[in-house]
Write a protein that holds these residues in place. Structure first.
Motif, PDB file in Angstrom:
ATOM      1  N   UNK A 195      -7.725  -5.631  17.983  1.00 26.29           N
ATOM      2  CA  UNK A 195      -6.388  -5.023  17.864  1.00 26.29           C
ATOM      3  C   UNK A 195      -5.544  -5.651  16.764  1.00 26.29           C
ATOM      4  N   UNK A 196      -5.597  -6.979  16.657  1.00 21.23           N
ATOM      5  CA  UNK A 196      -4.819  -7.650  15.616  1.00 21.23           C
ATOM      6  C   UNK A 196      -5.332  -7.288  14.228  1.00 21.23           C
ATOM      7  N   UNK A 197      -6.652  -7.244  14.081  1.00 22.28           N
ATOM      8  CA  UNK A 197      -7.235  -6.908  12.778  1.00 22.28           C
ATOM      9  C   UNK A 197      -6.883  -5.480  12.372  1.00 22.28           C
ATOM     10  N   UNK A 198      -7.046  -4.533  13.302  1.00 26.08           N
ATOM     11  CA  UNK A 198      -6.733  -3.141  12.991  1.00 26.08           C
ATOM     12  C   UNK A 198      -5.249  -2.960  12.691  1.00 26.08           C
ATOM     13  N   UNK A 199      -4.397  -3.643  13.461  1.00 30.31           N
ATOM     14  CA  UNK A 199      -2.956  -3.544  13.221  1.00 30.31           C
ATOM     15  C   UNK A 199      -2.599  -4.083  11.843  1.00 30.31           C
ATOM     16  N   UNK A 200      -3.236  -5.176  11.445  1.00 33.23           N
ATOM     17  CA  UNK A 200      -2.963  -5.755  10.125  1.00 33.23           C
ATOM     18  C   UNK A 200      -3.393  -4.804   9.015  1.00 33.23           C
ATOM     19  N   UNK A 201      -4.584  -4.211   9.163  1.00 33.03           N
ATOM     20  CA  UNK A 201      -5.088  -3.295   8.136  1.00 33.03           C
ATOM     21  C   UNK A 201      -4.220  -2.043   8.057  1.00 33.03           C
ATOM     22  N   UNK A 202      -3.938  -1.438   9.221  1.00 34.72           N
ATOM     23  CA  UNK A 202      -3.141  -0.212   9.233  1.00 34.72           C
ATOM     24  C   UNK A 202      -1.733  -0.461   8.707  1.00 34.72           C
ATOM     25  N   UNK A 203      -1.129  -1.580   9.112  1.00 32.91           N
ATOM     26  CA  UNK A 203       0.221  -1.887   8.642  1.00 32.91           C
ATOM     27  C   UNK A 203       0.240  -2.095   7.135  1.00 32.91           C
ATOM     28  N   UNK A 204      -0.778  -2.779   6.619  1.00 31.80           N
ATOM     29  CA  UNK A 204      -0.856  -2.993   5.172  1.00 31.80           C
ATOM     30  C   UNK A 204      -0.961  -1.675   4.426  1.00 31.80           C
ATOM     31  N   UNK A 205      -1.811  -0.777   4.927  1.00 32.84           N
ATOM     32  CA  UNK A 205      -1.984   0.521   4.278  1.00 32.84           C
ATOM     33  C   UNK A 205      -0.703   1.346   4.363  1.00 32.84           C
ATOM     34  N   UNK A 206      -0.110   1.404   5.552  1.00 34.52           N
ATOM     35  CA  UNK A 206       1.078   2.245   5.749  1.00 34.52           C
ATOM     36  C   UNK A 206       2.252   1.749   4.914  1.00 34.52           C
TER      37      UNK A 206
END
Length: 257
Positions: A195-206
């Protein structure tokens, strides 16, 4: 969990854990102050008590959808900080002892971890939806996002405490605190790190898309296009600085709804 299981700290490890505890204490105090102040200001505004303009603005912010998401993120961070405070027990006894305190630390840690990741992504989606798409979704969608997020946070954090596999309980003593034991590396990966990894990736992209589109480097009208000279929007405009101020103000206003 069996209370007889005890993971003793290595020499000098307690000193390192003490640094984590100090950070947890400071974070807990700071977040508690913000949340208590939030409750006070919101309550004062609701029941008609007089407040200064600065405080009334604070209450207004946390009544917006953006403010609600920020408040939820702060609450999840507070859960993580409180879980760190439980490590005071482990320093006192020189190791991690499985039992009620250990399970509580694991539950709070997982709730804070997943909740922070979830609301971080929700904030990013809200920013993209408000600033780029200029859309405002209905209030019931906000309610679903908040309630659904907290339900998922509670379930993901609490459910493993009542699950025991062939190798024993999912939650237990690790090298320095409590969480998913080394006996369940897959569950640890899926529920703690993923969850932390996906949140970091998605937040960076968004947020990267939001920045590039607002800056003018990317345009989405009529298809996705690259503009390597976004400053050209302001050239030839005698009131460029005033227009820029209006542009920044419009960004702030569009986030608060």
């Amino acid at each position: 969990m069996s209370p007889s299981i005890f993971a003793k700290y290595a020499p000098g490890q307690s000193s390192a854990i003490a640094v984590v505890v100090v950070c947890a204490i400071l974070a807990t105090l700071a977040l508690s102050f913000v949340l208590v102040r939030l409750v006070w200001v919101t309550g004062a505004a609701r029941y008609g008590r007089s407040e200064s303009t600065r405080h009334s603005r604070m209450g207004f912010f946390f009544r917006t959808q953006l403010g609600v998401f920020v408040g939820c993120l702060l609450a999840c961070n507070l859960l993580t900080s409180i879980s760190g405070l439980i490590s005071i027990n482990w320093i006192a006894v020189g190791g991690v002892k499985e039992g009620f305190n250990c399970t509580s630390q694991a539950v709070l840690s997982e709730m804070g971890n997943f909740g922070s990741a979830y609301f971080m992504v929700v904030l990013g989606i809200h920013a993209f939806n408000s600033l780029v798409l200029r859309n405002r979704h209905a209030n019931w969608i906000n309610t679903v996002l908040v309630v659904g997020g907290w339900v998922a946070t509670i379930v993901i954090g609490v459910a493993p405490a009542f699950v025991s596999g062939k190798a024993g309980p999912l939650y237990g003593a690790t090298s320095f605190n409590c969480g998913f034991t080394q006996r369940y590396p897959v569950q640890h990966l899926l529920q703690h790190f993923l969850p932390t990894f996906l949140a970091s990736v998605l937040s960076t992209v968004i947020y990267s898309l939001v920045f590039l589109i607002l800056r003018g480097t990317l345009t989405i009208n009529g298809g996705l296009r690259l503009n390597l000279n976004p400053e050209s929007r302001w050239l030839g405009n005698s009131g460029s600085f005033l227009e820029y101020q209006r542009f920044v103000n419009s960004i702030g206003r569009s986030m608060l709804w």
